[in-house]
Design a protein around this motif. Sequence first.
Motif, mmCIF file in Angstrom:
data_model
loop_
_atom_site.group_PDB
_atom_site.id
_atom_site.type_symbol
_atom_site.label_atom_id
_atom_site.label_comp_id
_atom_site.label_asym_id
_atom_site.label_seq_id
_atom_site.Cartn_x
_atom_site.Cartn_y
_atom_site.Cartn_z
ATOM 1 N N ASP A 179 0.828 -1.202 0.000
ATOM 2 C CA ASP A 179 0.000 0.000 0.000
ATOM 3 C C ASP A 179 0.865 1.256 0.000
ATOM 4 N N GLN A 180 2.132 1.107 0.338
ATOM 5 C CA GLN A 180 3.038 2.250 0.381
ATOM 6 C C GLN A 180 3.557 2.546 -1.026
ATOM 7 N N ALA A 181 3.712 3.824 -1.315
ATOM 8 C CA ALA A 181 4.276 4.220 -2.616
ATOM 9 C C ALA A 181 5.796 4.165 -2.500
ATOM 10 N N MET A 182 6.373 3.050 -2.923
ATOM 11 C CA MET A 182 7.814 2.856 -2.841
ATOM 12 C C MET A 182 8.387 2.686 -4.240
ATOM 13 N N THR A 183 9.586 3.195 -4.428
ATOM 14 C CA THR A 183 10.282 2.992 -5.698
ATOM 15 C C THR A 183 10.781 1.548 -5.747
ATOM 16 N N PRO A 184 11.146 1.058 -6.925
ATOM 17 C CA PRO A 184 11.719 -0.289 -7.000
ATOM 18 C C PRO A 184 12.936 -0.456 -6.077
ATOM 19 N N LEU A 185 13.781 0.573 -6.009
ATOM 20 C CA LEU A 185 14.945 0.506 -5.125
ATOM 21 C C LEU A 185 14.510 0.378 -3.668
ATOM 22 N N GLU A 186 13.554 1.189 -3.251
ATOM 23 C CA GLU A 186 13.082 1.141 -1.861
ATOM 24 C C GLU A 186 12.468 -0.218 -1.528
ATOM 25 N N LYS A 187 11.723 -0.782 -2.463
ATOM 26 C CA LYS A 187 11.131 -2.110 -2.243
ATOM 27 C C LYS A 187 12.222 -3.156 -2.042
ATOM 28 N N TYR A 188 13.205 -3.137 -2.931
ATOM 29 C CA TYR A 188 14.272 -4.127 -2.851
ATOM 30 C C TYR A 188 15.097 -3.945 -1.578
ATOM 31 N N GLN A 189 15.420 -2.696 -1.242
ATOM 32 C CA GLN A 189 16.168 -2.433 -0.009
ATOM 33 C C GLN A 189 15.367 -2.879 1.219
ATOM 34 N N PHE A 190 14.051 -2.703 1.165
ATOM 35 C CA PHE A 190 13.202 -3.111 2.281
ATOM 36 C C PHE A 190 13.287 -4.622 2.509
ATOM 37 N N ILE A 191 13.197 -5.419 1.429
ATOM 38 C CA ILE A 191 13.281 -6.863 1.661
ATOM 39 C C ILE A 191 14.694 -7.292 2.037
ATOM 40 N N LEU A 192 15.715 -6.584 1.517
ATOM 41 C CA LEU A 192 17.084 -6.915 1.929
ATOM 42 C C LEU A 192 17.284 -6.647 3.417
ATOM 43 N N LYS A 193 16.611 -5.621 3.910
ATOM 44 C CA LYS A 193 16.738 -5.267 5.326
ATOM 45 C C LYS A 193 15.875 -6.168 6.217
ATOM 46 N N THR A 194 14.643 -6.458 5.801
ATOM 47 C CA THR A 194 13.706 -7.173 6.674
ATOM 48 C C THR A 194 13.644 -8.676 6.434
#
Length: 189
Positions: free
Chosen positions: A136-151
Amino acid sequence: MFSEILRATGMYSDMDVRLFERVVSVREVRRNEVLLQKGEVCRSLALILEGAVFQYKDNLEKERDIIDLHLPNEWVFNYTSLLGQKPSETFIEAFADSRIIELSLETVHYLTGKSLAFLQLNRVLEGAVSRLQFFDQAMTPLEKYQFILKTRPQLVQVFPLKMIASYLKITPETLSRVREKMARGEDIS
């Protein structure tokens, strides 16, 4: 093992843990085995002990749109189908040979009838809602990928990049560009 599983959702007495041990079932699931068919009503929750499972929809091109990816110590179920007791719009399938604990709705009702402590299992449902909110969050492709790398960094070690891209709702080419730029240390806009 069962006490750690339960205690991840709340506080339980030793008697609660023994009751849980008596009523749950451990199941071996083979790679590609479907745990939930599209059109079937979801009637259970599964905790992955070993292996990997994914949830998907078929699209018009007969490809899989990945809804969720699951690893050990994660609960798997179709949230909408389970809560509404209506036919599932998605499939749940084993990506690898897996061992799961299966907990039917009837078992959950039985457990809560024996001890109100089992109402804490609702935290499992809350976890599904938080994963749904991710998109539901407006995330860029980079932000999405960084999010899964972090979490959830294990996802990129277990699942192919094509599945990761589908899960992130980006094309495999976009994911490749993001990964290349990250590897070079470039600023990605």
